[in-house]
Design a protein around this motif. Structure first.
Motif, PDB file in Angstrom:
ATOM      1  N   MET A   1       3.982 -14.615 -10.862  1.00 42.86           N
ATOM      2  CA  MET A   1       3.787 -14.209  -9.591  1.00 42.86           C
ATOM      3  C   MET A   1       3.545 -12.929  -9.426  1.00 42.86           C
ATOM      4  O   MET A   1       3.967 -11.981 -10.555  1.00 42.86           O
ATOM      5  CB  MET A   1       5.114 -14.600  -8.880  1.00 42.86           C
ATOM      6  N   ARG A   2       2.457 -12.577  -8.470  1.00 44.02           N
ATOM      7  CA  ARG A   2       1.875 -11.150  -8.638  1.00 44.02           C
ATOM      8  C   ARG A   2       2.887 -10.130  -7.671  1.00 44.02           C
ATOM      9  O   ARG A   2       3.447 -10.706  -6.755  1.00 44.02           O
ATOM     10  CB  ARG A   2       0.531 -11.137  -7.913  1.00 44.02           C
ATOM     11  N   VAL A   3       3.072  -9.209  -8.213  1.00 48.60           N
ATOM     12  CA  VAL A   3       3.864  -8.282  -7.505  1.00 48.60           C
ATOM     13  C   VAL A   3       3.198  -6.532  -7.464  1.00 48.60           C
ATOM     14  O   VAL A   3       2.460  -6.568  -8.248  1.00 48.60           O
ATOM     15  CB  VAL A   3       5.397  -7.858  -8.423  1.00 48.60           C
ATOM     16  N   PHE A   4       3.549  -5.966  -6.432  1.00 53.00           N
ATOM     17  CA  PHE A   4       2.880  -4.762  -6.202  1.00 53.00           C
ATOM     18  C   PHE A   4       3.787  -3.811  -5.822  1.00 53.00           C
ATOM     19  O   PHE A   4       4.984  -4.109  -5.074  1.00 53.00           O
ATOM     20  CB  PHE A   4       1.867  -5.001  -5.080  1.00 53.00           C
TER      21      PHE A   4
ATOM     22  N   VAL B   1       6.128  -5.690  -2.963  1.00 53.63           N
ATOM     23  CA  VAL B   1       5.270  -7.068  -2.229  1.00 53.63           C
ATOM     24  C   VAL B   1       5.350  -8.018  -3.515  1.00 53.63           C
ATOM     25  O   VAL B   1       4.642  -7.901  -4.509  1.00 53.63           O
ATOM     26  CB  VAL B   1       4.110  -6.822  -1.678  1.00 53.63           C
ATOM     27  N   CYS B   2       6.118  -9.044  -3.235  1.00 53.83           N
ATOM     28  CA  CYS B   2       6.047 -10.292  -4.246  1.00 53.83           C
ATOM     29  C   CYS B   2       5.397 -11.321  -3.533  1.00 53.83           C
ATOM     30  O   CYS B   2       5.984 -12.018  -2.564  1.00 53.83           O
ATOM     31  CB  CYS B   2       7.342 -10.393  -4.706  1.00 53.83           C
ATOM     32  N   LEU B   3       4.452 -11.934  -3.941  1.00 56.69           N
ATOM     33  CA  LEU B   3       3.732 -13.116  -3.694  1.00 56.69           C
ATOM     34  C   LEU B   3       4.123 -14.386  -4.356  1.00 56.69           C
ATOM     35  O   LEU B   3       3.840 -14.438  -5.488  1.00 56.69           O
ATOM     36  CB  LEU B   3       2.051 -12.985  -3.809  1.00 56.69           C
ATOM     37  N   LEU B   4       4.965 -15.230  -3.635  1.00 61.25           N
ATOM     38  CA  LEU B   4       5.658 -16.129  -4.246  1.00 61.25           C
ATOM     39  C   LEU B   4       4.661 -17.595  -4.284  1.00 61.25           C
ATOM     40  O   LEU B   4       3.999 -18.010  -3.600  1.00 61.25           O
ATOM     41  CB  LEU B   4       6.968 -16.526  -3.498  1.00 61.25           C
ATOM     42  N   ASP B   5       4.606 -18.085  -5.473  1.00 63.20           N
ATOM     43  CA  ASP B   5       3.911 -19.222  -5.906  1.00 63.20           C
ATOM     44  C   ASP B   5       4.520 -20.475  -5.351  1.00 63.20           C
ATOM     45  O   ASP B   5       3.817 -21.616  -4.986  1.00 63.20           O
ATOM     46  CB  ASP B   5       3.637 -19.352  -7.367  1.00 63.20           C
TER      47      ASP B   5
ATOM     48  N   GLU C   1       3.741  -1.721  19.292  1.00 65.73           N
ATOM     49  CA  GLU C   1       2.756  -1.599  18.277  1.00 65.73           C
ATOM     50  C   GLU C   1       2.931  -0.328  17.436  1.00 65.73           C
ATOM     51  O   GLU C   1       3.233   0.965  17.819  1.00 65.73           O
ATOM     52  CB  GLU C   1       1.237  -1.387  18.675  1.00 65.73           C
ATOM     53  N   LEU C   2       3.092  -0.494  16.107  1.00 64.39           N
ATOM     54  CA  LEU C   2       3.517   0.348  14.978  1.00 64.39           C
ATOM     55  C   LEU C   2       2.113   0.539  13.945  1.00 64.39           C
ATOM     56  O   LEU C   2       1.754  -0.525  13.562  1.00 64.39           O
ATOM     57  CB  LEU C   2       4.631   0.196  14.170  1.00 64.39           C
ATOM     58  N   ALA C   3       1.586   1.561  13.997  1.00 68.93           N
ATOM     59  CA  ALA C   3       0.357   1.493  13.212  1.00 68.93           C
ATOM     60  C   ALA C   3       0.457   2.826  11.930  1.00 68.93           C
ATOM     61  O   ALA C   3       1.056   3.731  12.400  1.00 68.93           O
ATOM     62  CB  ALA C   3      -0.894   1.828  14.053  1.00 68.93           C
ATOM     63  N   GLY C   4      -0.168   2.380  10.856  1.00 64.63           N
ATOM     64  CA  GLY C   4      -0.083   3.297   9.713  1.00 64.63           C
ATOM     65  C   GLY C   4      -1.155   3.173   8.737  1.00 64.63           C
ATOM     66  O   GLY C   4      -1.711   1.832   8.637  1.00 64.63           O
ATOM     67  N   HIS C   5      -1.185   3.912   7.593  1.00 67.96           N
ATOM     68  CA  HIS C   5      -1.873   3.517   6.659  1.00 67.96           C
ATOM     69  C   HIS C   5      -0.961   3.084   5.514  1.00 67.96           C
ATOM     70  O   HIS C   5       0.154   3.328   5.602  1.00 67.96           O
ATOM     71  CB  HIS C   5      -2.637   4.873   6.117  1.00 67.96           C
ATOM     72  N   ALA C   6      -1.600   2.681   4.368  1.00 67.28           N
ATOM     73  CA  ALA C   6      -0.761   2.193   3.031  1.00 67.28           C
ATOM     74  C   ALA C   6      -1.838   2.284   1.905  1.00 67.28           C
ATOM     75  O   ALA C   6      -3.189   2.187   2.148  1.00 67.28           O
ATOM     76  CB  ALA C   6      -0.399   0.640   3.119  1.00 67.28           C
ATOM     77  N   VAL C   7      -1.176   2.548   0.958  1.00 70.84           N
ATOM     78  CA  VAL C   7      -2.098   2.712  -0.325  1.00 70.84           C
ATOM     79  C   VAL C   7      -0.991   1.913  -1.566  1.00 70.84           C
ATOM     80  O   VAL C   7       0.016   2.145  -1.896  1.00 70.84           O
ATOM     81  CB  VAL C   7      -1.989   4.299  -0.884  1.00 70.84           C
ATOM     82  N   THR C   8      -1.922   1.165  -2.408  1.00 74.24           N
ATOM     83  CA  THR C   8      -1.402   0.520  -3.499  1.00 74.24           C
ATOM     84  C   THR C   8      -1.044   1.420  -4.587  1.00 74.24           C
ATOM     85  O   THR C   8      -2.239   2.300  -5.055  1.00 74.24           O
ATOM     86  CB  THR C   8      -2.226  -0.589  -3.896  1.00 74.24           C
ATOM     87  N   VAL C   9      -0.165   1.426  -5.223  1.00 79.70           N
ATOM     88  CA  VAL C   9       0.215   2.403  -6.501  1.00 79.70           C
ATOM     89  C   VAL C   9       0.110   1.501  -7.464  1.00 79.70           C
ATOM     90  O   VAL C   9      -0.665   2.260  -8.723  1.00 79.70           O
ATOM     91  CB  VAL C   9       1.683   3.010  -6.415  1.00 79.70           C
ATOM     92  N   TRP C  10       0.459   0.358  -7.751  1.00 75.48           N
ATOM     93  CA  TRP C  10       0.500  -0.438  -8.899  1.00 75.48           C
ATOM     94  C   TRP C  10       0.536  -2.113  -8.749  1.00 75.48           C
ATOM     95  O   TRP C  10       1.001  -2.091  -7.551  1.00 75.48           O
ATOM     96  CB  TRP C  10       1.428  -0.051  -9.922  1.00 75.48           C
ATOM     97  N   SER C  11       0.073  -2.956  -9.648  1.00 80.14           N
ATOM     98  CA  SER C  11       0.190  -4.357  -9.303  1.00 80.14           C
ATOM     99  C   SER C  11       0.438  -4.969 -10.757  1.00 80.14           C
ATOM    100  O   SER C  11      -0.074  -4.311 -11.731  1.00 80.14           O
ATOM    101  CB  SER C  11      -0.806  -4.871  -8.588  1.00 80.14           C
ATOM    102  N   GLY C  12       1.009  -5.863 -10.784  1.00 82.77           N
ATOM    103  CA  GLY C  12       1.414  -6.744 -12.039  1.00 82.77           C
ATOM    104  C   GLY C  12       1.783  -8.083 -11.794  1.00 82.77           C
ATOM    105  O   GLY C  12       1.487  -8.575 -10.793  1.00 82.77           O
ATOM    106  N   GLU C  13       2.311  -8.727 -12.811  1.00 77.31           N
ATOM    107  CA  GLU C  13       2.828 -10.100 -12.796  1.00 77.31           C
ATOM    108  C   GLU C  13       4.395 -10.178 -13.283  1.00 77.31           C
ATOM    109  O   GLU C  13       4.438  -9.616 -14.232  1.00 77.31           O
ATOM    110  CB  GLU C  13       2.007 -11.062 -13.676  1.00 77.31           C
ATOM    111  N   LEU C  14       5.146 -10.746 -12.706  1.00 76.89           N
ATOM    112  CA  LEU C  14       6.409 -11.031 -12.831  1.00 76.89           C
ATOM    113  C   LEU C  14       6.460 -12.043 -14.111  1.00 76.89           C
ATOM    114  O   LEU C  14       5.842 -12.918 -14.232  1.00 76.89           O
ATOM    115  CB  LEU C  14       7.316 -11.492 -11.697  1.00 76.89           C
ATOM    116  N   GLN C  15       7.315 -11.659 -15.171  1.00 80.58           N
ATOM    117  CA  GLN C  15       7.429 -12.548 -16.441  1.00 80.58           C
ATOM    118  C   GLN C  15       8.530 -13.213 -16.201  1.00 80.58           C
ATOM    119  O   GLN C  15       8.921 -14.258 -17.474  1.00 80.58           O
ATOM    120  CB  GLN C  15       7.486 -11.514 -17.604  1.00 80.58           C
TER     121      GLN C  15
END
Length: 259
Positions: free
Chosen positions: A1-4, A21-25, A244-258
């Motif tokens: 599963m991908r994690v950020f 952020v964890c994208l569950l399969d 309404e809440l608005a803002g920017h966001a920046v990805t710092v890293w991503s990977g895969e859970l083992q």
């Protein structure tokens, strides 16, 4: 599963509020999500399931407990999904109802959240002692205590007694004051009761701050600055019982859970 890890409410890495952020399969036990959140050590980690033709499923965990509403991890989730090719309006089924996000101009992401106007109340026992300052106004929302203090400098200079704050019967304590620069208001957010001594930038707290300061200042569209060490900016627009809440966001890293 991908994690950020995504820094929310900022356009610069290593600022704002980091969220996992964890994208569950596949479906996973609650205990597993709580363990992953404790391993990630962010104030919140979001767990996302693909809803097919319906809303995405979205849940949020601190390192200690599951919470019913989280703004910065929702912003982080939308940022990840948009970066992976999603477009337009995204809907999320959560414990706070269906929340939605939209891509706005200048790489902003706008989120539709429930407004949570605070009701004036007596200060909880020990609040002033825990904060080290006497608030000029105290209110309570669904989740949190809101304390207005004298000035933005007082907010910036707070050194609260975290142990004493744990005794306050609320998810967290929002401390706020009028802005003294480019922001209309400033705030900080302390939630040791749920395992977060201080949250760098708190979207859900602005569900309280938006109706409070819009009422005070007479304007629906405001800019809030959360003046924690990392700092961040939340643009708010009050729309009746929604904000309404608005803002920017920046990805710092991503990977895969083992695991």
């Amino acid at each position: 599963m991908r994690v950020f890890t995504v820094d929310s409410f900022t356009d610069k890495p290593f600022r704002g509020n980091p969220a996992g952020v964890c994208l569950l399969d596949d479906p996973v036990p609650d205990e597993w999500m709580q363990a992953v959140a404790a391993e990630m050590r962010h104030s919140e980690t979001a767990f996302v399931t693909d809803g097919g033709q319906g809303p995405y499923g979205l849940r949020w965990f601190t390192p200690a407990v599951e919470v019913a509403l989280c703004g910065h991890a929702t912003l982080a989730t939308a940022h990840v999904l948009y970066s992976l090719g999603a477009r337009g309006r995204l809907e999320f089924a959560t414990k706070s109802g269906v929340l939605a996000t939209e891509q706005a101009g200048d790489d902003l992401i706008a989120m539709d959240f429930p407004a949570a106007p605070p009701e004036k109340t007596e200060a909880p026992d020990g609040l002033a002692e825990a904060l080290g300052v006497t608030p000029v106004w105290v209110g309570r929302s669904r989740f949190d205590v809101l304390a207005e203090v004298e000035s933005a400098d007082v907010v910036r200079g707070l050194r609260p007694d975290v142990e004493r704050l744990t005794a306050v019967d609320a998810r967290g304590v929002i401390v706020t004051a009028p802005g003294d620069g480019s922001a209309d208001f400033v705030s900080r957010f302390f939630a040791p009761r749920v395992g977060v001594p201080e949250d760098p930038v708190t979207g859900s707290a602005h569900c309280v701050l938006s109706p409070y300061w819009s009422g005070r200042l007479g304007r629906d569209a405001l800019v809030g600055a959360q003046v924690s060490e990392r700092g961040g900016t939340v643009r708010t627009t009050l729309r009746g019982d929604r904000v309404e809440l608005a803002g920017h966001a920046v990805t710092v890293w991503s990977g895969e859970l083992q695991v």
